[in-house]
Scaffold this motif. Structure first.
Motif, PDB file in Angstrom:
ATOM      1  N   SER A 207      27.874  30.095 -44.306  1.00  0.00           N
ATOM      2  CA  SER A 207      27.303  29.611 -43.079  1.00  0.00           C
ATOM      3  C   SER A 207      28.080  28.543 -42.797  1.00  0.00           C
ATOM      4  CB  SER A 207      25.727  29.186 -43.306  1.00  0.00           C
ATOM      5  OG  SER A 207      25.807  28.101 -44.210  1.00  0.00           O
ATOM      6  N   ASP A 208      28.619  27.644 -43.526  1.00  0.00           N
ATOM      7  CA  ASP A 208      29.609  26.634 -42.802  1.00  0.00           C
ATOM      8  C   ASP A 208      31.155  27.387 -42.454  1.00  0.00           C
ATOM      9  OD1 ASP A 208      27.539  24.748 -43.089  1.00  0.00           O
ATOM     10  OD2 ASP A 208      28.191  24.317 -45.245  1.00  0.00           O
ATOM     11  N   GLN A 225      33.448  31.566 -39.201  1.00  0.00           N
ATOM     12  CA  GLN A 225      32.595  30.333 -38.610  1.00  0.00           C
ATOM     13  C   GLN A 225      33.449  29.181 -38.463  1.00  0.00           C
ATOM     14  OE1 GLN A 225      29.648  30.636 -38.091  1.00  0.00           O
ATOM     15  NE2 GLN A 225      28.635  28.795 -38.288  1.00  0.00           N
ATOM     16  N   THR A 262      33.138  12.914 -46.622  1.00  0.00           N
ATOM     17  CA  THR A 262      33.010  13.410 -45.270  1.00  0.00           C
ATOM     18  C   THR A 262      33.315  12.448 -44.141  1.00  0.00           C
ATOM     19  OG1 THR A 262      30.832  12.360 -45.361  1.00  0.00           O
ATOM     20  CG2 THR A 262      30.975  14.578 -46.391  1.00  0.00           C
ATOM     21  N   LEU A 274      31.324  17.976 -35.391  1.00  0.00           N
ATOM     22  CA  LEU A 274      31.357  18.688 -36.804  1.00  0.00           C
ATOM     23  C   LEU A 274      31.541  17.795 -37.960  1.00  0.00           C
ATOM     24  CD1 LEU A 274      33.822  21.379 -36.022  1.00  0.00           C
ATOM     25  CD2 LEU A 274      31.350  21.386 -35.825  1.00  0.00           C
ATOM     26  N   TYR A 292      35.434  22.258 -45.448  1.00  0.00           N
ATOM     27  CA  TYR A 292      33.874  22.370 -45.208  1.00  0.00           C
ATOM     28  C   TYR A 292      33.625  21.924 -43.793  1.00  0.00           C
ATOM     29  CZ  TYR A 292      33.132  24.641 -49.546  1.00  0.00           C
ATOM     30  OH  TYR A 292      33.190  25.629 -50.666  1.00  0.00           O
ATOM     31  N   GLU A 294      30.683  21.547 -40.981  1.00  0.00           N
ATOM     32  CA  GLU A 294      29.243  21.762 -40.705  1.00  0.00           C
ATOM     33  C   GLU A 294      28.805  21.194 -39.420  1.00  0.00           C
ATOM     34  OE1 GLU A 294      27.042  20.803 -44.862  1.00  0.00           O
ATOM     35  OE2 GLU A 294      28.169  19.044 -44.390  1.00  0.00           O
ATOM     36  N   ASP A 295      28.086  22.114 -38.774  1.00  0.00           N
ATOM     37  CA  ASP A 295      27.783  21.977 -37.131  1.00  0.00           C
ATOM     38  C   ASP A 295      26.664  20.740 -37.269  1.00  0.00           C
ATOM     39  OD1 ASP A 295      27.130  22.055 -34.787  1.00  0.00           O
ATOM     40  OD2 ASP A 295      26.584  24.100 -34.490  1.00  0.00           O
ATOM     41  N   ARG A 298      23.547  22.228 -35.793  1.00  0.00           N
ATOM     42  CA  ARG A 298      22.550  23.072 -36.559  1.00  0.00           C
ATOM     43  C   ARG A 298      21.893  22.502 -37.677  1.00  0.00           C
ATOM     44  NH1 ARG A 298      23.484  25.275 -41.350  1.00  0.00           N
ATOM     45  NH2 ARG A 298      25.739  24.533 -41.512  1.00  0.00           N
ATOM     46  N   LEU A 299      22.582  21.284 -38.037  1.00  0.00           N
ATOM     47  CA  LEU A 299      21.788  20.318 -39.165  1.00  0.00           C
ATOM     48  C   LEU A 299      20.554  19.750 -38.387  1.00  0.00           C
ATOM     49  CD1 LEU A 299      24.920  18.803 -40.970  1.00  0.00           C
ATOM     50  CD2 LEU A 299      23.469  20.839 -41.902  1.00  0.00           C
TER      51      LEU A 299
END
Length: 527
Positions: A207-208, A225, A262, A274, A292, A294-295, A298-299
């Protein structure tokens, strides 16, 4: 399985063709060596006259073998055995014409037998050595019977026969070893191909967004993605600096400080913030790295869903428990107000109790609406007529003297749950009237067509939403009004989403505020 056999057969025929090239080179070498053989005292004139015809016949055989190999008829094993038999006969005949085993030509049998054994992959190698040994024995017997007993050297012939078997056995072992390695290499290649397909499938299903970067910061792989989140489609094998520079700088910083795992990034083509997470594929951070992406939006949505799920469970258990005491409090306050109408202080206190009880009742009602957003009955609504009815009801119930200014084409049709649309538009209009100048034309509803969608704008001439509040405008329980619940806009947006529409906020260039409903919106797809 057929492809595998066909590939092995192709290799066999290719090796046989190379073997024939080797044969032609040997023939050319023998022709060139005829001058040396002509000065050999062991070679008489009669034998000298037979060498060119023998080489000529040998050349014709080689040319015939070339044609047969191209035709691939007869079978491979039959062709190879026949070719080796011809080679043994010709080499032994030339050896005999050169004076027997002493000519040294018999040593040419060994590379023929070795090559044949390797080509046959271990099959028929001992049979070929047996043919060479029989030919050597027949040549030895022929010399003995022809009266050249003094020139017969049985020891050398025996050693050459043993050498033929030794070379054949060695070729057999080498061919078996090569065949095992070939089978192992094919199996490993199949395993690697399957593993690559599994990795690619897993990478696409993540998903990421994922980038695979090597030690030189070269992009080796990425999934769809990652392209969607960044808005970029870099070329495989390109530099991260050139195609995604926003990720290159954090990667360098992470390589120098591996503890920082991160970092938030914003790509030029991306629409969301992101979070980049770096995972090394080696013991240190200087090798290949997985990035990776990550949105963050979305989080946040997932966090909201978890919060609302917990809230839904809470409200389901406490709704009646809260409403019953609220009803008792409101009723007691009303009775108390009626008992002492002349007491101004008590009247004020009971009014405060009633106002806050109504506020709590409204909050419970709005929270309960969160669990009813999926109960949608979409229908075709002729928006112009519907808005006229809504305008009358809204101005009457909200006791507004100035009607809302409405601009809508008569042909506009939308698909929406009528009750949901009234709830959403009532909330937007009431908020707009609260913050506008409350004059004629200060609150407007304008319906226009943009691209392939109908959009409904609720505009007012009041103050715009502060910039620092835009990111939280549709968050649950976020409000700038001390008397608000912070759920109105959130519920309105959720209801629009349930009806396939989008609710968003726009800041008009001339000031004021604008809330827009984009009908028939489904992730930007045309309906």
């Amino acid at each position: 399985m057929n492809l595998k056999h066909r590939s092995i057969s192709d290799n066999h025929w290719r090796s046989l063709a190379l073997f024939n090239v080797f044969r032609l080179l040997i023939i050319i070498g023998l022709m060139v060596g005829m001058l040396t053989l002509s000065r050999n005292p062991l070679l008489d004139s009669a034998n000298l006259q037979l060498v060119p015809p023998t080489l000529g016949v040998y050349t014709l055989f080689a040319l015939f073998f070339t044609w047969a190999i191209r035709q691939r008829k007869p079978s491979f094993d039959l062709q190879l055995s026949f070719q080796v038999m011809v080679d043994v006969m010709m080499i032994v005949l030339l050896m005999h014409l050169g004076g027997g085993i002493k000519s040294g030509l018999g040593i040419l049998l060994l590379p023929y037998l070795a090559a044949a054994g390797l080509i046959a992959r271990g099959r028929m190698t001992l049979f070929h050595a047996s043919m060479a040994t029989i030919a050597l024995l027949l040549e030895l017997v022929w010399q003995y019977l022809s009266g050249d007993a003094a020139d017969v050297n049985s020891t050398s012939s025996a050693l050459l026969s043993v050498a033929s078997f030794a070379v054949a056995w060695l070729a057999f072992r080498l061919s078996r070893y090569a065949e095992e390695n070939r089978v192992l290499a094919e199996q490993r290649s199949v395993d690697l191909a399957n593993l690559a397909q599994v990795n690619a499938r897993i990478l696409q299903d993540v998903s990421d967004g994922v980038f695979v970067v090597d030690e030189q910061n070269i992009i080796r792989q990425y999934n769809e993605q990652a392209a969607r989140l960044t808005g970029l489609k870099p070329a495989i094998g390109s530099s991260l600096y050139a195609d995604v520079p926003e990720l290159a700088t954090p990667l360098i910083r992470w390589r120098s400080q591996p503890g920082v795992a991160t970092e938030l990034v914003q790509t030029a083509g991306g629409r969301n913030t992101l979070r980049a997470r770096f995972v090394p594929l080696s013991s240190d951070g200087n090798g290949n790295v997985l990035i990776y992406l990550e949105d963050m939006a979305r989080l946040r949505r997932e966090a909201q869903q978890l919060k609302l799920a917990a809230l839904g469970r809470l409200t389901a258990n406490l709704a009646h428990e809260i409403r019953n005491p609220l009803g008792a409090i409101s009723q007691a306050a009303e009775l108390l107000r009626e008992e002492v109408p002349e007491n101004a202080v008590l009247q004020k206190l009971t009014r405060i109790i009633n106002d806050n009880s109504l506020r709590l009742e409204r909050m419970v009602k709005e929270v309960l609406e969160l669990n009813r957003r999926d109960r949608v009955t979409r229908q075709e609504i002729r928006l112009a007529d519907w808005l006229m009815t809504f305008n009358e009801q809204f101005t009457l119930q909200e006791k507004i003297q100035q009607p809302i200014q409405i601009e809508c084409d008569r042909k506009v049709l939308v698909h929406f749950d009528s009750g949901h649309l009234q709830q959403v538009l009532w909330n937007l209009a009431r908020n707009g009237w609260r913050y506008c100048s409350q004059r004629a034309g200060s609150l407007q509803i304008i319906v226009t067509r943009q691209h392939d969608f109908w959009v409904l704008d609720v505009l007012n001439d009041g103050p715009s939403v502060p910039t620092d509040a835009l990111s939280q405008l549709f968050e649950p329980f976020f409000t700038t009004d001390s008397k608000g619940t912070g759920l109105g806009l959130y519920i309105a947006r959720e209801i629009c989403a349930a009806n396939g529409a989008l609710l968003e906020y726009l800041a008009p260039p001339r000031g004021g505020a604008c809330f827009r409903i984009v009908f028939e919106y489904s992730d930007g797809q045309k309906i």
